[in-house]
Design a protein around this motif. Sequence first.
Motif, PDB file in Angstrom:
ATOM      1  N   SER A  15       0.827  -1.205   0.000  1.00  0.00           N
ATOM      2  CA  SER A  15       0.000   0.000   0.000  1.00  0.00           C
ATOM      3  C   SER A  15       0.866   1.261   0.000  1.00  0.00           C
ATOM      4  O   SER A  15       0.571   2.244  -0.706  1.00  0.00           O
ATOM      5  CB  SER A  15      -0.918  -0.008   1.222  1.00  0.00           C
ATOM      6  OG  SER A  15      -1.644   1.187   1.331  1.00  0.00           O
ATOM      7  N   LEU A  16       1.943   1.235   0.772  1.00  0.00           N
ATOM      8  CA  LEU A  16       2.874   2.359   0.812  1.00  0.00           C
ATOM      9  C   LEU A  16       3.494   2.584  -0.561  1.00  0.00           C
ATOM     10  O   LEU A  16       3.584   3.722  -1.047  1.00  0.00           O
ATOM     11  CB  LEU A  16       3.955   2.091   1.849  1.00  0.00           C
ATOM     12  CG  LEU A  16       5.142   3.066   1.888  1.00  0.00           C
ATOM     13  CD1 LEU A  16       4.667   4.463   2.269  1.00  0.00           C
ATOM     14  CD2 LEU A  16       6.207   2.560   2.867  1.00  0.00           C
ATOM     15  N   GLY A  17       3.940   1.503  -1.201  1.00  0.00           N
ATOM     16  CA  GLY A  17       4.566   1.620  -2.515  1.00  0.00           C
ATOM     17  C   GLY A  17       3.619   2.187  -3.556  1.00  0.00           C
ATOM     18  O   GLY A  17       4.016   3.026  -4.378  1.00  0.00           O
ATOM     19  N   SER A  30      12.653   1.648  -6.909  1.00  0.00           N
ATOM     20  CA  SER A  30      11.747   0.663  -7.520  1.00  0.00           C
ATOM     21  C   SER A  30      11.281  -0.360  -6.493  1.00  0.00           C
ATOM     22  O   SER A  30      10.111  -0.760  -6.480  1.00  0.00           O
ATOM     23  CB  SER A  30      12.440  -0.038  -8.687  1.00  0.00           C
ATOM     24  OG  SER A  30      12.741   0.871  -9.716  1.00  0.00           O
ATOM     25  N   ARG A  31      12.198  -0.790  -5.629  1.00  0.00           N
ATOM     26  CA  ARG A  31      11.832  -1.756  -4.588  1.00  0.00           C
ATOM     27  C   ARG A  31      10.774  -1.174  -3.658  1.00  0.00           C
ATOM     28  O   ARG A  31       9.803  -1.850  -3.304  1.00  0.00           O
ATOM     29  CB  ARG A  31      13.068  -2.160  -3.773  1.00  0.00           C
ATOM     30  CG  ARG A  31      13.982  -3.132  -4.485  1.00  0.00           C
ATOM     31  CD  ARG A  31      15.216  -3.444  -3.641  1.00  0.00           C
ATOM     32  NE  ARG A  31      14.866  -3.899  -2.312  1.00  0.00           N
ATOM     33  CZ  ARG A  31      14.434  -5.117  -2.026  1.00  0.00           C
ATOM     34  NH1 ARG A  31      14.287  -6.002  -2.994  1.00  0.00           N
ATOM     35  NH2 ARG A  31      14.136  -5.464  -0.784  1.00  0.00           N
ATOM     36  N   GLN A  76       8.419  -3.742  -1.637  1.00  0.00           N
ATOM     37  CA  GLN A  76       9.449  -4.585  -1.044  1.00  0.00           C
ATOM     38  C   GLN A  76      10.148  -3.813   0.067  1.00  0.00           C
ATOM     39  O   GLN A  76      10.391  -2.615  -0.044  1.00  0.00           O
ATOM     40  CB  GLN A  76      10.466  -5.023  -2.105  1.00  0.00           C
ATOM     41  CG  GLN A  76       9.853  -5.870  -3.207  1.00  0.00           C
ATOM     42  CD  GLN A  76      10.865  -6.212  -4.285  1.00  0.00           C
ATOM     43  OE1 GLN A  76      11.743  -5.429  -4.605  1.00  0.00           O
ATOM     44  NE2 GLN A  76      10.722  -7.390  -4.872  1.00  0.00           N
ATOM     45  N   ARG A  77      10.467  -4.513   1.125  1.00  0.00           N
ATOM     46  CA  ARG A  77      11.123  -3.868   2.263  1.00  0.00           C
ATOM     47  C   ARG A  77      12.577  -3.555   1.944  1.00  0.00           C
ATOM     48  O   ARG A  77      13.255  -4.324   1.271  1.00  0.00           O
ATOM     49  CB  ARG A  77      11.061  -4.781   3.494  1.00  0.00           C
ATOM     50  CG  ARG A  77      11.622  -4.134   4.752  1.00  0.00           C
ATOM     51  CD  ARG A  77      11.485  -5.077   5.939  1.00  0.00           C
ATOM     52  NE  ARG A  77      12.327  -6.236   5.799  1.00  0.00           N
ATOM     53  CZ  ARG A  77      13.623  -6.270   6.141  1.00  0.00           C
ATOM     54  NH1 ARG A  77      14.200  -5.202   6.651  1.00  0.00           N
ATOM     55  NH2 ARG A  77      14.330  -7.367   5.990  1.00  0.00           N
ATOM     56  N   VAL A  78      13.052  -2.421   2.420  1.00  0.00           N
ATOM     57  CA  VAL A  78      14.468  -2.077   2.348  1.00  0.00           C
ATOM     58  C   VAL A  78      15.023  -2.090   3.767  1.00  0.00           C
ATOM     59  O   VAL A  78      14.268  -2.033   4.738  1.00  0.00           O
ATOM     60  CB  VAL A  78      14.692  -0.704   1.683  1.00  0.00           C
ATOM     61  CG1 VAL A  78      14.209  -0.724   0.242  1.00  0.00           C
ATOM     62  CG2 VAL A  78      13.979   0.394   2.446  1.00  0.00           C
TER      63      VAL A  78
END
Length: 261
Positions: free
Chosen positions: A8-10, A39-40, A45-47
Amino acid sequence: MTKEKLRSLGVAIRKVRREAKWSGREVARRSGVPQATVSRVENGQRVDDVNTVERVIAALPISSDAAGPLLAKVRDAYSEVENRRADAGVSLVRDTARRWEKIAITVREFQSGMVPRGLRSPEYAQAADVSPSSIVDRFGDTGCGFGFVVTEGALRTWPADGAVMPDQLDRVARAGELPNVRLGVVPWSVPLPVMLPHGFSVFDDEAVVVETFTAQMTITEPDSVAAYVDAYAQLEAVAVTGDEAAELLARIRRDFEELTH
């Protein structure tokens, strides 16, 4: 639940970027965050560092009031991640790499300090006092794919018995000619897009095996595996392949012949 929040954040960050008609590259430039990491984040995707996500948001062309809900999403998504055990998805069980090498359909390996595990000759492994690999026995299985990226520096690093290097380089070159093996060599003159303190092998996007000096560490936590997959893609992108790789290998081989004769 955490994956849904990250997704949702992305989506929210991507929406703001597109409304501003910015590219991911522009966000990367303004935030000082690698484009692959941007992009992640947008792909949910978690960083590793939550501050990285906050930098991306801070670079977006929106007011502080508009940024507030996005930062709240960041805190909500990453609070659950921070509460997990630090060793979740990490194992030090011995010989895990050998088991994955027998069953994986796709194998990708990067090395910057020595010949990749999957390409080592028995003589090189003995001279360097490292583990060989049986994965070469599966190179004939066209239903599987194997990728290797190695730095020129690693191929020029030789064990005590340097006489093993010409044959070892020939072995690497022959592997690169196989239809289901993709070999890339990063020339010493090319800067690495990502600096890694160790080599690694990725198996089926499900596990990463890191070979340390005294042990093997297996990582299965999905976000961590995804980070290594992303790192491999970046390294492969700057490597030479095909005829260029073959020519570079031949040049290194000639240099070793001069040293050992």
